[in-house]
Design a protein around this motif. Structure first.
Motif, PDB file in Angstrom:
ATOM      1  N   ALA A 146      -0.343   1.736  -5.267  1.00 24.92           N
ATOM      2  CA  ALA A 146      -0.531   0.459  -4.579  1.00 24.92           C
ATOM      3  C   ALA A 146      -0.449  -0.708  -5.560  1.00 24.92           C
ATOM      4  O   ALA A 146       0.172  -1.741  -5.262  1.00 24.92           O
ATOM      5  CB  ALA A 146      -1.875   0.446  -3.850  1.00 24.92           C
ATOM      6  N   GLY A 176       2.528  -3.370  -5.442  1.00 22.14           N
ATOM      7  CA  GLY A 176       2.125  -4.765  -5.266  1.00 22.14           C
ATOM      8  C   GLY A 176       2.681  -5.656  -6.355  1.00 22.14           C
ATOM      9  O   GLY A 176       3.126  -6.790  -6.081  1.00 22.14           O
ATOM     10  N   SER A 218       3.192   9.297   3.963  1.00 21.59           N
ATOM     11  CA  SER A 218       2.737   7.914   3.790  1.00 21.59           C
ATOM     12  C   SER A 218       3.783   6.881   4.181  1.00 21.59           C
ATOM     13  O   SER A 218       3.444   5.843   4.766  1.00 21.59           O
ATOM     14  CB  SER A 218       2.316   7.684   2.329  1.00 21.59           C
ATOM     15  OG  SER A 218       1.238   8.504   1.964  1.00 21.59           O
ATOM     16  N   SER A 278      -3.023   3.702   2.303  1.00 20.01           N
ATOM     17  CA  SER A 278      -4.277   3.271   2.914  1.00 20.01           C
ATOM     18  C   SER A 278      -4.556   4.037   4.200  1.00 20.01           C
ATOM     19  O   SER A 278      -5.715   4.273   4.552  1.00 20.01           O
ATOM     20  CB  SER A 278      -4.239   1.769   3.202  1.00 20.01           C
ATOM     21  OG  SER A 278      -3.162   1.450   4.076  1.00 20.01           O
ATOM     22  N   SER A 332      -2.910   7.218  -5.357  1.00 20.67           N
ATOM     23  CA  SER A 332      -2.819   6.255  -4.265  1.00 20.67           C
ATOM     24  C   SER A 332      -3.100   4.834  -4.747  1.00 20.67           C
ATOM     25  O   SER A 332      -2.375   3.891  -4.408  1.00 20.67           O
ATOM     26  CB  SER A 332      -3.781   6.631  -3.141  1.00 20.67           C
ATOM     27  OG  SER A 332      -5.120   6.699  -3.610  1.00 20.67           O
ATOM     28  N   ARG A 333      -4.123   4.669  -5.567  1.00 26.75           N
ATOM     29  CA  ARG A 333      -4.459   3.325  -6.048  1.00 26.75           C
ATOM     30  C   ARG A 333      -3.468   2.843  -7.116  1.00 26.75           C
ATOM     31  O   ARG A 333      -3.119   1.660  -7.147  1.00 26.75           O
ATOM     32  CB  ARG A 333      -5.894   3.313  -6.583  1.00 26.75           C
ATOM     33  CG  ARG A 333      -6.921   3.341  -5.465  1.00 26.75           C
ATOM     34  CD  ARG A 333      -8.346   3.373  -5.957  1.00 26.75           C
ATOM     35  NE  ARG A 333      -8.736   4.725  -6.385  1.00 26.75           N
ATOM     36  CZ  ARG A 333      -9.968   5.070  -6.734  1.00 26.75           C
ATOM     37  NH1 ARG A 333     -10.925   4.163  -6.727  1.00 26.75           N
ATOM     38  NH2 ARG A 333     -10.255   6.301  -7.097  1.00 26.75           N
ATOM     39  N   ALA A 368      -3.638  -5.006  -2.548  1.00 29.89           N
ATOM     40  CA  ALA A 368      -3.145  -3.711  -2.078  1.00 29.89           C
ATOM     41  C   ALA A 368      -4.091  -2.580  -2.472  1.00 29.89           C
ATOM     42  O   ALA A 368      -4.350  -1.659  -1.681  1.00 29.89           O
ATOM     43  CB  ALA A 368      -1.744  -3.451  -2.628  1.00 29.89           C
ATOM     44  N   VAL A 388      -6.164   0.272  -0.028  1.00 30.50           N
ATOM     45  CA  VAL A 388      -6.193   1.724  -0.222  1.00 30.50           C
ATOM     46  C   VAL A 388      -7.636   2.204  -0.365  1.00 30.50           C
ATOM     47  O   VAL A 388      -8.020   3.252   0.180  1.00 30.50           O
ATOM     48  CB  VAL A 388      -5.362   2.123  -1.456  1.00 30.50           C
ATOM     49  CG1 VAL A 388      -5.547   3.607  -1.768  1.00 30.50           C
ATOM     50  CG2 VAL A 388      -3.887   1.822  -1.225  1.00 30.50           C
ATOM     51  N   CYS A 444       0.822  -1.217   0.000  1.00 27.45           N
ATOM     52  CA  CYS A 444       0.000   0.000   0.000  1.00 27.45           C
ATOM     53  C   CYS A 444       0.852   1.261   0.000  1.00 27.45           C
ATOM     54  O   CYS A 444       0.368   2.342  -0.367  1.00 27.45           O
ATOM     55  CB  CYS A 444      -0.901   0.023   1.230  1.00 27.45           C
ATOM     56  SG  CYS A 444      -2.275  -1.108   1.146  1.00 27.45           S
TER      57      CYS A 444
END
Length: 464
Positions: free
Chosen positions: A118, A122, A251, A88, A114-115, A159, A163, A84
């Motif tokens: 991730a 991942g 983060s 998240s 953010s996504r 992941a 998030v 993440c």
């Protein structure tokens, strides 16, 4: 009287005043109450469903394959939190801030980045993990190799799901945040595996991890679609601004916190697999899953509280922060204590559901319970520190706790077996809770230890 989230909150002294402090309006106070109650309800239902599904899995697979599956899925959970990148949790820090300041460009940029980050993290971690497993095949027990290789395929999607949980929680959408992970995924795994068994397929660890991969992909996609629909109503279209340096600066320390929390929670299961057979791993995992019926209280309150701490900090409301922390600690500890006492009574019966070989896990539950109650006694102190700008302090505490946990596991598992892992984990968590409480008092002048809160002078505005 009709039962509602707000009527439930009024049962607690000063909850109505506390709710008004959350963002300065009764509407936001009601949102906080709904978030807390909804989170708790989903956690209760999810804990029950997860436990029921684990019992069925253990019965279908047998102790040996269930132990292998337990290790493989634990590895994905640990690596998923790391993948993440801390986004998240930082969603609860940045999204409320962007909404309150009207910074929709930054909001749109964070939601997108953010996504994507991730998924990318991942994919890289999964590729490295599969490569490492391939290289270490001569020294890894062969029955672990294929399940681990298969389950790592779902890591990028897993992941992204975490998030999305953080994004939904920051908007007080507990059902979008929690239902996919705590209800739909375990239910999908159970239904798919039972269907395959009825169709004639063996319930091996390899088959079960394939089912887990399919269930995870489908539930994360479901979550993505529903989250997108809700966000479209809240976030106007427009350009996106990317503040990657700022986001990573916050983060990554939060990643350290979340990663070490998960490592502390899961290290014992993984390390037992180094020294004991899958059958022994299965007994310990069943005991830890049984204990999760108590631990869910802490995680429910933590999930509902994190972004609230951020709002208090952003509004410079130190008094509201202290009052909310007190209430969150009480909400964590006393239900955990009651649930723990009840669990010790019924645990032998629950363990028997897994099979006759699992009853020896009762003593493990009793020892692990000490650590769970120690963590609950300081409430969501880690979220308090992380959301108020002290994430580096929190990360340092968890890094030390993890080191203590690993060292004690290495020393005690060879000597005491499963009991050694339980003792090591509880000692490490007691250190964690003590260090967090001391840090919260030193950094924020906020008392988090539940027994100390009982002796604090009452604030008339809060208690009446």
């Amino acid at each position: 009287m009709r039962f509602t989230a707000t009527s439930w909150m009024r049962r607690f002294p000063g909850a109505d005043i506390l709710a008004k402090r959350l963002k300065g309006s009764s509407a936001d106070g009601k949102a906080a109450g709904r978030m807390a109650v909804s989170s708790f309800a989903v956690r209760v239902a999810g804990a029950g469903l997860a436990y029921f599904s684990q019992v069925i899995l253990a019965r279908l697979m047998g102790a040996h394959d269930y132990g292998i599956y337990s290790v493989a899925w634990t590895v994905v959970i640990v690596l998923g939190v790391i993948a993440c990148g801390g986004f998240s949790t930082s969603a609860g820090r940045f999204l409320p801030q962007y909404r309150e300041t009207g910074n929709f460009d930054g909001l749109r940029g964070f939601l997108r980045t953010s996504r994507q980050a991730a998924f990318l993290f991942g994919a890289v971690i999964a590729a490295l993990g599969m490569g490492l497993i391939y290289l270490l095949r001569p020294i890894i027990e062969q029955y672990y190799v294929q399940p681990l290789m298969i389950v790592l395929l779902v890591l990028p999607v897993f992941a992204v799901g975490l998030v999305q949980d953080g994004i939904a929680r920051s908007y007080d959408w507990p059902f979008i945040a929690m239902l996919p992970n705590f209800i739909w995924r375990p239910l999908a795994i159970l239904v798919l595996l039972v269907f395959l068994v009825v169709a004639g397929y063996p319930a091996t660890a390899q088959v079960t991890v394939i089912v887990a991969v399919l269930a995870t992909v489908s539930t994360v996609l479901y979550q993505y679609l529903h989250l997108g629909k809700r966000l479209a109503k809240k976030v106007p279209s427009g350009p996106a601004r990317f503040e990657l340096k700022t986001w990573l600066a916050v983060s990554l320390p939060l990643l350290m916190v979340d990663g070490f929390i998960q490592l502390i929670t899961s290290a014992d299961v993984i390390m037992i697999s180094f020294f004991q057979s899958p059958d022994e791993v299965a007994i310990y995992f069943a005991a830890s899953r049984t204990l999760a019926l108590v631990h869910f209280v802490y995680f429910a309150v933590r999930a509902a509280s994190a972004h609230r701490f951020s709002s208090f900090t952003h509004n410079n409301d130190a008094k509201g922060l202290s009052a909310y922390t007190k209430q969150a600690t009480h909400w964590t500890f006393w239900p955990s204590l009651a649930a723990g006492a009840g669990l010790l009574v019924v645990a032998p019966l629950l363990l028997r559901l897994f099979g006759s070989d699992f009853e020896s896990g009762y003593q493990l539950i009793a020892v692990l319970m000490i650590g769970v109650l120690a963590r609950a006694s300081v409430g969501p102190a880690d979220a308090l520190l992380s959301m108020t700008g002290h994430q580096k302090t929190c990360a340092g505490i968890y890094a030390t706790t993890f080191a203590i946990n690993v060292l004690l596991n290495l020393l005690l598992i060879p000597a005491l077996g499963l009991m050694g892992a339980a003792i090591a984990t509880s000692i490490a968590i007691i250190f964690e809770a003590t260090a967090l409480a001391l840090a919260a008092k030193r950094k924020l002048n906020v008392t988090t230890f539940v027994l100390s809160l009982l002796f604090l002078p009452r604030d008339p505005q809060v208690d009446h």
